[in-house]
Design an enzyme around this catalytic site. Structure first.
Site: not given
Lengths: 333, 333
Positions: B58, B220
């Protein structure tokens, strides 16, 4: 490739409107053409102005480097197309503080033509201009023809140095000399994994097979030095660094600035995997990294790939990189 | 999707090695586990420590927000997997300056479990910990169950506020209260256009048809509120902003911070096209944008898409956002 856009032909004006809406404290449009943009405090009397520009689709290049200690103004064209000479001239007039204006942009035919035409227009109004072109892409021409190379991400080093020199009040000749010196000591090589899709045509910027990569690719997808199977990150870094170190003639004891630049879709994690290896290679050669930049500095929309740039440093060049700067996309100090 | 990596299982350690090589002035590893990272000047006596963490993949989240005026330490796991309680505890000990430690991370089951276990370990060593979880994803749960929402990009606002409060010497209870207040006034919604490919499995993080988009997608690739044909940038912004404004109950006269966040592969140009519309919509509602962030702040490797976050501001929250901060990927002032 799906895109978050409205009408494709409105794409450029709309992202520029977004930049203007987000950063009114840093940049402004001097006239009616929003594709021409200058720093909010332009013109600065007695300071050299720096105008850059080129095609759209490379953010943060070019719009993102207008600000304190960087460029003074910018004109952009359609995606991957040069701005017009009129737009460049408008930027020139808006940043002219009486000390002359440096044109600093990447070495592409359309840009050279239009900046040269703008210089003629400026001359008619007694605005002195000088030109330095970024020409750091070692894969585009061999060392013997380095003046003909394309300009890619290494131009950020030139912006930073030219901007620092102009900010402290150097003359136009001094700013030109400093900028040429930085360009002369900069080398970049890129690798491409997947093309971008041009918004207006819906066509890919280049074709590449599954499992293939292009070493030495240009920022618009121009062919590189060779095409082959996708290599590991370490192999890629090994090949790219070997080419850059050779081109610059770097020896043990040299100091460099390193830029690992993402071309659009490549995750920051992968750029750090490349940086890790670049750091290992240069350390192994006894070359010191005095400054590093890892991120997206010059892109090609959602192209997948990366480039690595080196600037050989001396005390002067390092001081220019470390001088304060602030634009919508770049901050130092 | 081709990746610039070496062995997939080495991916996480190698990008962290790259971060450590690039930023030794800002961050360090307190022990042998390079996935645990703290600010270079940790621990700071008498100051509250702030530990965050979560899965890898991320960037700039989570590693990128460790520094002055932000988090004090971080522990990360494999791609999209929680760090272990031992790693979190190691970060906790390394940032403990005697004033207690705030755990601040996104609301996901594995992370909650492991941070809670770390809190138990800290308790045994008389280190006081408190927990605030980011829970800003409005598409993940309706307003009535907002405590159960997932945490996404809006956590950056919480980092900034918590870090500013800890930096100036607020007590643990004060830092908790300030952070909860910011989380309470933050709302985010994402849209997904194309998945990422997980490095170890080679599988996409979700499936989506040609010409389809997912509104309300998680970071996600978790399902959102609906799936449908790809809309224009303006339509997307209209739907997202309507949901956020309603969720926060914003009225004319309100002030907000806006974050338009790219999820990985989406070009900066497209984020500015979204920002342009967000600015139009909020202005039309009489809501003032006092602060804006446009770029990649919390990604999902090379996922295509974006999220928009709003933080409703008052004078206190705005001052916390404007306080100085500096980490490898974030700078204010």
């Amino acid at each position: 490739m799906k895109k978050i856009i409205n009408a494709p032909e409105a794409f450029v004006d709309e992202f520029v409107e977004g930049i203007l809406a987000a950063h009114p404290d840093l940049v402004k449009t001097p006239g009616d053409d929003i594709r021409v943009l200058v720093r909010a405090d332009a013109p600065r009397p007695g300071r050299v102005g720096i105008v850059t520009g080129g095609g759209s689709g490379h953010l943060p290049l070019f719009k993102g480097y207008v600000g304190m200690g960087l460029c003074s103004g910018v004109a952009i064209g359609n995606v991957f197309s040069s701005p017009s000479s009129e737009q460049i001239f408008e930027a020139t007039k808006a940043v002219n503080g009486g000390a002359g204006v440096l044109y600093l942009y990447g070495n592409y035919g359309g840009d050279v033509l239009n900046f040269d035409l703008a210089a003629d227009l400026a001359d008619l109004e007694d605005i002195a201009t000088r030109t330095v072109v970024g020409r750091d892409d070692v894969a585009s021409q061999p060392n013997e023809r380095k003046l003909d190379r394309r300009g890619v991400a290494g131009i950020i080093f030139a912006y930073k140095a030219a901007g620092a020199a102009a900010e402290r009040g150097d003359s136009l000749e001094e700013v030109v000399s400093i900028t040429e010196d930085v360009v002369e000591h900069t080398a970049t090589m890129g690798i491409g994994l997947a093309p971008t899709i041009l918004p207006t045509t819906g066509k890919p910027s280049f074709e590449l097979g599954d499992g293939e990569m292009e070493i030495g690719i240009g920022i618009h997808g121009e062919p590189g030095s060779r095409r082959g199977p996708l290599e590991t990150a370490d192999e890629i870094a090994d090949h790219v660094l070997a080419a850059l170190v050779e081109d610059l003639g770097l020896k043990a004891g040299a100091r460099v600035a390193v830029m690992v630049n993402g071309l659009g879709a490549t995750p920051l994690e992968e750029l750090y995997v490349l940086y890790r290896r670049a750091h290992q290679i240069l350390s192994g050669l006894g070359i010191e990294i005095s400054k590093n930049y890892v991120g997206e500095y010059a892109t090609s929309l959602e192209m997948a790939g990366a480039s690595i740039s080196l600037l050989e440093l001396n005390d002067d060049r390092l001081a220019l990189l470390e001088a304060p700067a602030k634009s919508p996309f770049f901050q130092e100090g």
